[in-house]
Design a protein around this motif. Structure first.
Motif, PDB file in Angstrom:
ATOM      1  N   LYS A 114     175.502 151.622  72.791  1.00  0.00           N
ATOM      2  CA  LYS A 114     175.368 152.337  74.071  1.00  0.00           C
ATOM      3  C   LYS A 114     174.285 153.425  73.989  1.00  0.00           C
ATOM      4  N   LEU A 115     173.096 153.005  73.586  1.00  0.00           N
ATOM      5  CA  LEU A 115     171.979 153.931  73.412  1.00  0.00           C
ATOM      6  C   LEU A 115     170.907 153.738  74.489  1.00  0.00           C
ATOM      7  N   GLU A 116     171.334 153.358  75.679  1.00  0.00           N
ATOM      8  CA  GLU A 116     170.382 153.092  76.758  1.00  0.00           C
ATOM      9  C   GLU A 116     169.551 154.319  77.130  1.00  0.00           C
ATOM     10  N   ASP A 117     170.101 155.523  76.914  1.00  0.00           N
ATOM     11  CA  ASP A 117     169.360 156.744  77.251  1.00  0.00           C
ATOM     12  C   ASP A 117     168.275 157.069  76.233  1.00  0.00           C
ATOM     13  N   TYR A 118     168.329 156.431  75.065  1.00  0.00           N
ATOM     14  CA  TYR A 118     167.373 156.738  73.995  1.00  0.00           C
ATOM     15  C   TYR A 118     166.367 155.611  73.781  1.00  0.00           C
ATOM     16  N   ILE A 119     166.830 154.375  73.886  1.00  0.00           N
ATOM     17  CA  ILE A 119     165.919 153.221  73.846  1.00  0.00           C
ATOM     18  C   ILE A 119     165.752 152.786  75.305  1.00  0.00           C
ATOM     19  N   THR A 120     164.762 153.364  75.945  1.00  0.00           N
ATOM     20  CA  THR A 120     164.609 153.217  77.397  1.00  0.00           C
ATOM     21  C   THR A 120     163.669 152.060  77.739  1.00  0.00           C
ATOM     22  N   MET A 121     163.515 151.836  79.029  1.00  0.00           N
ATOM     23  CA  MET A 121     162.608 150.781  79.476  1.00  0.00           C
ATOM     24  C   MET A 121     161.164 151.078  79.050  1.00  0.00           C
ATOM     25  N   GLU A 122     160.837 152.363  78.918  1.00  0.00           N
ATOM     26  CA  GLU A 122     159.499 152.741  78.447  1.00  0.00           C
ATOM     27  C   GLU A 122     159.243 152.178  77.054  1.00  0.00           C
ATOM     28  N   HIS A 123     160.241 152.305  76.164  1.00  0.00           N
ATOM     29  CA  HIS A 123     160.092 151.765  74.805  1.00  0.00           C
ATOM     30  C   HIS A 123     159.959 150.239  74.825  1.00  0.00           C
ATOM     31  N   ILE A 124     160.816 149.602  75.604  1.00  0.00           N
ATOM     32  CA  ILE A 124     160.811 148.137  75.652  1.00  0.00           C
ATOM     33  C   ILE A 124     159.475 147.622  76.186  1.00  0.00           C
ATOM     34  N   GLU A 125     158.964 148.276  77.218  1.00  0.00           N
ATOM     35  CA  GLU A 125     157.707 147.837  77.809  1.00  0.00           C
ATOM     36  C   GLU A 125     156.535 148.049  76.847  1.00  0.00           C
ATOM     37  N   MET A 126     156.501 149.193  76.155  1.00  0.00           N
ATOM     38  CA  MET A 126     155.418 149.450  75.205  1.00  0.00           C
ATOM     39  C   MET A 126     155.433 148.434  74.067  1.00  0.00           C
ATOM     40  N   MET A 127     156.626 148.092  73.594  1.00  0.00           N
ATOM     41  CA  MET A 127     156.742 147.079  72.541  1.00  0.00           C
ATOM     42  C   MET A 127     156.212 145.736  73.027  1.00  0.00           C
ATOM     43  N   ASN A 128     156.559 145.374  74.259  1.00  0.00           N
ATOM     44  CA  ASN A 128     156.104 144.097  74.819  1.00  0.00           C
ATOM     45  C   ASN A 128     154.586 144.065  75.007  1.00  0.00           C
ATOM     46  N   ILE A 129     153.992 145.212  75.332  1.00  0.00           N
ATOM     47  CA  ILE A 129     152.536 145.268  75.475  1.00  0.00           C
ATOM     48  C   ILE A 129     151.861 145.007  74.130  1.00  0.00           C
ATOM     49  N   ILE A 130     152.401 145.607  73.055  1.00  0.00           N
ATOM     50  CA  ILE A 130     151.822 145.378  71.723  1.00  0.00           C
ATOM     51  C   ILE A 130     152.005 143.915  71.304  1.00  0.00           C
ATOM     52  N   ILE A 131     153.154 143.332  71.628  1.00  0.00           N
ATOM     53  CA  ILE A 131     153.386 141.912  71.330  1.00  0.00           C
ATOM     54  C   ILE A 131     152.360 141.044  72.065  1.00  0.00           C
ATOM     55  N   THR A 132     152.055 141.397  73.317  1.00  0.00           N
ATOM     56  CA  THR A 132     151.064 140.641  74.094  1.00  0.00           C
ATOM     57  C   THR A 132     149.676 140.732  73.468  1.00  0.00           C
ATOM     58  N   VAL A 133     149.289 141.948  73.078  1.00  0.00           N
ATOM     59  CA  VAL A 133     147.953 142.143  72.498  1.00  0.00           C
ATOM     60  C   VAL A 133     147.820 141.385  71.177  1.00  0.00           C
ATOM     61  N   THR A 134     148.772 141.570  70.280  1.00  0.00           N
ATOM     62  CA  THR A 134     148.676 140.902  68.969  1.00  0.00           C
ATOM     63  C   THR A 134     148.833 139.393  69.103  1.00  0.00           C
ATOM     64  N   GLY A 135     149.645 138.938  70.056  1.00  0.00           N
ATOM     65  CA  GLY A 135     149.764 137.500  70.307  1.00  0.00           C
ATOM     66  C   GLY A 135     148.452 136.900  70.791  1.00  0.00           C
ATOM     67  N   SER A 136     147.717 137.657  71.601  1.00  0.00           N
ATOM     68  CA  SER A 136     146.414 137.187  72.073  1.00  0.00           C
ATOM     69  C   SER A 136     145.412 137.109  70.925  1.00  0.00           C
ATOM     70  N   VAL A 137     145.470 138.098  70.010  1.00  0.00           N
ATOM     71  CA  VAL A 137     144.584 138.072  68.838  1.00  0.00           C
ATOM     72  C   VAL A 137     144.893 136.849  67.974  1.00  0.00           C
ATOM     73  N   VAL A 138     146.173 136.569  67.784  1.00  0.00           N
ATOM     74  CA  VAL A 138     146.572 135.391  66.999  1.00  0.00           C
ATOM     75  C   VAL A 138     146.085 134.114  67.685  1.00  0.00           C
ATOM     76  N   GLY A 139     146.191 134.044  69.011  1.00  0.00           N
ATOM     77  CA  GLY A 139     145.706 132.871  69.742  1.00  0.00           C
ATOM     78  C   GLY A 139     144.214 132.656  69.559  1.00  0.00           C
ATOM     79  N   ILE A 140     143.441 133.743  69.609  1.00  0.00           N
ATOM     80  CA  ILE A 140     141.993 133.642  69.371  1.00  0.00           C
ATOM     81  C   ILE A 140     141.721 133.151  67.948  1.00  0.00           C
ATOM     82  N   ALA A 141     142.528 133.614  66.981  1.00  0.00           N
ATOM     83  CA  ALA A 141     142.360 133.184  65.588  1.00  0.00           C
ATOM     84  C   ALA A 141     142.598 131.678  65.452  1.00  0.00           C
ATOM     85  N   TYR A 142     143.610 131.147  66.166  1.00  0.00           N
ATOM     86  CA  TYR A 142     143.866 129.701  66.120  1.00  0.00           C
ATOM     87  C   TYR A 142     142.647 128.915  66.627  1.00  0.00           C
TER      88      TYR A 142
END
Length: 468
Positions: A286-314
């Motif tokens: 029950k840590l919704e006040d500490y791990i907020t949507m801001e954290h989740i969204e920032m993590m997803n943005i980094i996943i998108t960027v690094t996933g795109s780099v990996v795709g270019i590498a392929y």
């Protein structure tokens, strides 16, 4: 005359929490009795660990002939799992060190769990190295130790020896960084402890922390030094792991793109695993006040960027294979996409290149269920990436008569299950006995919270009134 209005960013701690609430919410997981859900999850992880330990013990007793390896495919699930776990361990150091140096405050709620995940993932990776040795009791021979065996010495030209130094250094620095961040929180739990045992053990590991200004200044100073030391490790560790392949002459491995490609892939898979664990921890504790949507969204943005780099590498790999004019290199990549292991290749492409692109849509990257599913999908894809690189490059060499297929045995699978049992058993113990969120750093990014407490002031008529 028009003026620009800067958008107001969401607070990193929600629910109007006070400093006291932060301490109370995070410490109650440590101080209270284990929940029913925790007991069930921990029991399941212990059962998985026990079954995996049996398979690993049998492998050590009988030898690695119980695996599905053959003369052509000499590396398969063991090295695939090793590289996969090392990659997962990358996000912890990145969040702790690199984001600290760049003053990214959103890291404060997630760095503790990410650092713990790093340590546990590296231990899981090390288990495959010990298993692959066949004689784990001689593991110390991989170190340049003085001995009486004559010319027995490590080959410093071998990237496998570089692995030993890189990963042991990475584990040591990550462990120190993690423990250093724990000290202020351990002191908080020590001061709140109700039993002699808790007061003793938390007091022992908080090493006399007083919370004075001088102590905090030294803490910040040492954190920055460790962050500076750790940052090169983010790049060096998986670079050296990639050289296990890149320094060979096997088509499909002998390529200079591997170091940056492996580093991007490691950060990609590491952030996906952190996302998976934190989304579960967020709900269970029950840590919704500490791990907020801001954290989740920032993590997803980094996943998108690094996933795109990996795709270019392929795509770059395919281009270089064609541009090189080497028929064996070209055949290797055509065989990956359309040969017997085509299903693994297209699973890799779907999970690693296509699925992260869904995060370009804000409605998807702020959807918790979809974020959880895609974080799991990414790590499935990253496992297949390592499998494709290793097995599909080996199973067809220059002589067609030696071509072979690899099929895992129950002991290949069992040793992999062991690593999951080890990882989750350690993570559940960490989540119960240590604060899963860094209380001290979360408090440092909170806005002034004095408004949460009423205080009295005298009006002009001499009467007291309560304000907020």
């Amino acid at each position: 005359m028009s003026h620009v209005v800067s958008p107001i960013r969401e607070t990193l701690v929600g629910g109007g929490r006070s400093y006291h609430d932060v301490t109370q919410d995070i410490c109650k997981q440590v101080e209270g009795e284990p929940t029913k859900e925790w007991k069930i999850a921990f029991s399941v992880s212990c059962v998985i660990f026990a079954y995996g330990a049996y398979c690993l013990g049998y492998t050590w007793w009988q030898g690695i002939g119980v695996w599905g390896l053959n003369k052509t495919v000499g590396w398969a699930w063991d090295i695939t799992n090793f590289v996969w776990w090392v990659g997962i361990g990358h996000a912890g150091t990145l969040i702790s060190a690199v984001l600290l140096l760049f003053r990214q405050k959103w890291r404060t709620s997630i760095n503790r769990a990410a650092e713990a995940m790093t340590i546990f993932a590296v231990l899981c990776a090390a288990s495959f190295i010990l298993a692959h040795m066949g004689r784990p009791w001689l593991a110390h021979w991989a170190l340049p130790l003085p001995n009486t065996f004559g010319s027995l010495w490590v080959n410093f030209n071998s990237p496998l020896v570089w692995d030993v130094f890189a990963i042991s250094t990475y584990l040591s620095v990550s462990l120190v960084f993690w423990y250093l961040g724990l000290i202020p929180d351990l002191a908080t739990i020590r001061d709140r402890a109700q039993t002699k045992a808790s007061k003793f053990w938390y007091g022992l590991f908080s090493v006399g922390w007083t919370g004075s200004a001088k102590t905090w200044a030294r803490y910040e100073y040492v954190s920055l030094i460790l962050a500076g030391i750790s940052t090169p490790l983010v790049l060096s560790v998986h670079t050296i792991v990639s050289m296990d392949f890149a320094t060979s002459v096997i088509p499909g491995w002998h390529t200079t793109i591997f170091p940056p490609y492996f580093v991007a892939g490691a950060i990609f898979s590491g952030f996906a695993m952190v996302q998976t664990l934190l989304l579960v921890t967020r709900v269970v504790f029950k840590l919704e006040d500490y791990i907020t949507m801001e954290h989740i969204e920032m993590m997803n943005i980094i996943i998108t960027v690094t996933g795109s780099v990996v795709g270019i590498a392929y795509l770059t790999e395919f281009f270089i294979a064609w541009y090189s004019g080497v028929e064996y290199e070209s055949y290797c990549f055509i065989n990956r996409a359309f040969g017997p292991y085509w299903w693994a290749y297209w699973m890799m492409m779907t999970c690693n290149v296509i699925s992260p692109q869904l995060f370009w849509f804000k409605s998807i990257r702020t959807n918790i269920l979809i974020s959880f599913i895609l974080s799991v999908v990414v790590n499935v894809g990253m496992w297949f990436e390592r499998f494709v690189i290793i097995v599909s490059s080996l199973h067809r060499d220059y002589i067609p008569s030696s071509w072979a297929m690899f099929s895992p045995t129950m002991y290949d699978i069992g040793d992999y299950i062991f690593s999951f049992g080890l990882f989750f058993t350690l993570f559940f113990l960490f989540a119960k006995f240590l604060p899963v969120i860094n209380m001290a750093e979360v408090k440092s990014v909170m806005k002034g919270v004095s408004s949460n407490y009423p205080f009295k002031k005298k009006s002009e008529g001499g009467k007291e009134s309560v304000t907020h």
